[in-house]
Design a protein around this motif. Structure first.
Motif, PDB file in Angstrom:
ATOM      1  N   GLY A 134       0.822  -1.204   0.000  1.00 38.23           N
ATOM      2  CA  GLY A 134       0.000   0.000   0.000  1.00 38.23           C
ATOM      3  C   GLY A 134       0.852   1.248   0.000  1.00 38.23           C
ATOM      4  O   GLY A 134       1.297   1.715  -1.055  1.00 38.23           O
ATOM      5  N   ARG A 135       1.126   1.795   1.187  1.00 41.63           N
ATOM      6  CA  ARG A 135       1.844   3.071   1.290  1.00 41.63           C
ATOM      7  C   ARG A 135       3.285   2.978   0.783  1.00 41.63           C
ATOM      8  O   ARG A 135       3.819   3.954   0.251  1.00 41.63           O
ATOM      9  CB  ARG A 135       1.844   3.555   2.745  1.00 41.63           C
ATOM     10  CG  ARG A 135       0.465   3.879   3.292  1.00 41.63           C
ATOM     11  CD  ARG A 135      -0.203   4.998   2.507  1.00 41.63           C
ATOM     12  NE  ARG A 135       0.500   6.259   2.623  1.00 41.63           N
ATOM     13  CZ  ARG A 135       0.242   7.186   3.522  1.00 41.63           C
ATOM     14  NH1 ARG A 135      -0.728   6.988   4.389  1.00 41.63           N
ATOM     15  NH2 ARG A 135       0.911   8.313   3.566  1.00 41.63           N
ATOM     16  N   LEU A 136       3.925   1.818   0.936  1.00 48.14           N
ATOM     17  CA  LEU A 136       5.316   1.719   0.479  1.00 48.14           C
ATOM     18  C   LEU A 136       5.401   1.555  -1.029  1.00 48.14           C
ATOM     19  O   LEU A 136       6.454   1.789  -1.622  1.00 48.14           O
ATOM     20  CB  LEU A 136       6.029   0.561   1.179  1.00 48.14           C
ATOM     21  CG  LEU A 136       6.164   0.679   2.698  1.00 48.14           C
ATOM     22  CD1 LEU A 136       7.048  -0.441   3.230  1.00 48.14           C
ATOM     23  CD2 LEU A 136       6.733   2.021   3.108  1.00 48.14           C
ATOM     24  N   GLY A 137       4.345   1.091  -1.677  1.00 46.32           N
ATOM     25  CA  GLY A 137       4.298   1.042  -3.134  1.00 46.32           C
ATOM     26  C   GLY A 137       4.886  -0.192  -3.770  1.00 46.32           C
ATOM     27  O   GLY A 137       5.146  -0.197  -4.986  1.00 46.32           O
ATOM     28  N   PRO A 169       4.680   2.279 -15.173  1.00 43.44           N
ATOM     29  CA  PRO A 169       5.330   3.530 -15.608  1.00 43.44           C
ATOM     30  C   PRO A 169       5.012   4.670 -14.635  1.00 43.44           C
ATOM     31  O   PRO A 169       3.870   4.857 -14.233  1.00 43.44           O
ATOM     32  CB  PRO A 169       4.693   3.790 -16.986  1.00 43.44           C
ATOM     33  CG  PRO A 169       4.196   2.448 -17.441  1.00 43.44           C
ATOM     34  CD  PRO A 169       3.785   1.713 -16.199  1.00 43.44           C
ATOM     35  N   GLY A 170       6.021   5.405 -14.276  1.00 47.21           N
ATOM     36  CA  GLY A 170       5.831   6.541 -13.374  1.00 47.21           C
ATOM     37  C   GLY A 170       5.735   6.175 -11.915  1.00 47.21           C
ATOM     38  O   GLY A 170       5.558   7.064 -11.072  1.00 47.21           O
TER      39      GLY A 170
END
Length: 505
Positions: A166-169, A236-237
């Motif tokens: 989640g928050r860490l991606g 991407p991004g």
């Protein structure tokens, strides 16, 4: 054309005059030194837009020139001059006015913006650094908060994986925990990672790369619990994983696993102690069977103030007990455990049910919380089926004859333990159990509710037993408790014991 006065050339900014077609008609020395071209090439021979970068030229033609036509001026527009040394950031202001010949001319002021551009870049970098720091702090706080709410190792693991993806991606996360046989994959979200490589503690606690995975050790205060493996998102991004944040979250997870293991160990010990307060398996004998059910009123405890017991007084006599200590929770459970042990200690061959209660009256005065406890005590002669019983303020037993409707047994009643009247002894009564007859002992939590009277609860119990009385004992008890406890959130402790006589000696 006469030269402008000296203040024109001495100005610290570039000053330029433009003809209506944009050609430079005059420029001071400051501006000419910036563009680095021969004076003859600039004055009367170059358009102002030719001295700008490609982007600046387009912007002048599409935005600034229309502004001069409509508003007659513009202020502090950032452009870039082409110079022999590269592009020079400048701020440009311009105003249009009629010249002496009745034609419009444009006066342009150009000031150097190199320092301002550097300041803005530094300011932007500082802003990005602050935003990154804020994002890191928010991610760390969110992960720490989630870990603090996890209960047990599985709860902490689930919170860690959810925070990681989640928050860490991370695109995927795996939790590897140590056990005596090495590393074990405990749980994962997305594809599972390869088994991390074990390294000595002296290698540090930082996050490391193993192939495409990031691996962070989960160190507690005294031991390595395992590893968290994270797969960066290929989208991407997507923001790359921050090793420092991953390391910080892993450190918090290691401490959370310390707490989780301590909680599980404490809970396991507590459950074992609580289980020891309840009776074990009833005696095995072809002449009877006993079925029980227990529902503590406090969800976090395995046991409360109610209890049941079944034990032999001698070879041919079975004692049955159901009791209820006033209150709920751990204090009631402690008093219950002492009282349960006391019943076994005072019962014995030649001791009648009334005498058992009399002895318990003296015992409860020495135990905190035991006074006012209620108790139903039954002794069954396994050979004849004759049962002697006494109730100290307790719910009446319910007799289920094999060939008739159930009925409550109201004999042998006296006050709760420790509350006897001076000079008035305990009483008991008898009943006969034929082969196949059943006797139900229960605590008040089965029938008492805030929204109904005790009389209504007892009537409901009797009526429901008439409906399910033909079921096998285990099914009967399950159906009975499910029906009477339905919707009873926050109920008191509930204890049920069902005796069935199978035959004589």
């Amino acid at each position: 054309m006469n030269a402008p006065p000296d203040p024109w050339d001495g100005a610290p900014c570039g000053l330029v005059r433009l003809r209506p077609d944009g050609t430079v008609s005059a420029a001071n020395k400051t501006f000419l030194s910036w563009v680095g071209r021969p004076v003859a090439e600039v004055l009367g021979g170059a358009r102002f837009t030719e001295l700008l970068s490609v982007g600046g030229r387009i912007f002048w033609e599409t935005h600034l020139s229309p502004l001069l036509l409509v508003d007659g001026r513009f202020d502090e527009v950032a452009l870039e001059l082409r110079t022999p040394h590269g592009r020079l950031p400048v701020l440009v202001a311009a105003t249009a006015r009629p010249d002496g010949a009745g034609q419009d001319e444009v006066l342009v002021a150009v000031s150097g913006a190199r320092e301002r551009s550097r300041y803005e870049r530094d300011l932007l970098a500082a802003r990005r650094a602050a935003e990154t720091s804020t994002a890191r702090t928010a991610a760390l706080l969110a992960a720490t908060s989630a870990l603090s709410l996890g209960v047990g190792v599985d709860g902490v693991g689930a919170a860690l994986l959810e925070a990681s993806t989640g928050r860490l991606g991370a695109a995927a996360a795996s939790l590897w925990l140590t056990d005596p046989d090495g590393l074990v994959l405990r749980s994962h979200l997305g594809p599972a990672s390869p088994r991390p490589r074990l390294r000595p503690a002296r290698k540090g606690r930082s996050t490391r790369s193993e192939g495409e995975w990031f691996v962070a050790p989960l160190h507690g205060q005294t031991r390595l619990h395992g590893f968290l493996s994270l797969l960066p998102s290929p989208a991407p991004g997507a923001e790359p994983l921050d090793p420092e944040i991953v390391t910080a979250v892993a450190e918090q997870a290691g401490l959370a696993l310390d707490r989780a293991l301590l909680y599980e160990q404490s809970t396991s010990i507590a459950h074992q102690l609580q289980d020891s307060l309840l009776a074990g398996e009833p005696p095995s004998d072809p002449r009877f069977d006993v079925t029980t059910a227990y529902h503590p009123g406090v969800d976090s405890l395995e046991v409360g103030g109610d209890w049941f017991d079944a034990f032999r007084v001698d070879e041919d006599t079975l004692a049955l007990v159901v009791g209820d200590v006033v209150g709920r929770g751990l204090g009631a459970a402690i008093a219950m455990g002492q009282l349960r042990s006391a019943v076994r200690a005072v019962a014995g061959p030649g001791t009648s049910p009334a005498e058992v209660l009399t002895r318990l009256d003296r015992f409860v005065e020495q135990v905190d919380g035991a006074v006012s406890a209620t108790l139903a005590y039954v002794e069954l002669d396994l050979g004849t089926g004759r049962a002697r019983y006494a109730c100290a303020g307790h719910m009446p037993p319910l007799l289920l004859p094999v060939d008739g409707p159930g009925r409550l047994v109201w004999g042998g009643r006296s006050t709760p333990l420790g509350l006897g009247h001076p000079g008035r002894g305990r009483v008991e009564d008898t009943l006969e159990l034929a082969t196949g007859d059943r006797l139900l002992l229960f605590t008040d939590g089965l029938v008492e509710r805030r929204d109904r009277s005790l009389r209504t609860g007892l009537a409901t119990l009797t009526a429901h037993l008439d409906e399910v009385g033909g079921l096998p004992p285990a099914d009967l008890v399950a159906a009975l408790t499910a029906r009477l406890l339905e919707g009873g959130e926050g109920h008191d402790d509930v204890c049920v014991l069902l005796l069935r006589r199978l035959g004589g000696g």
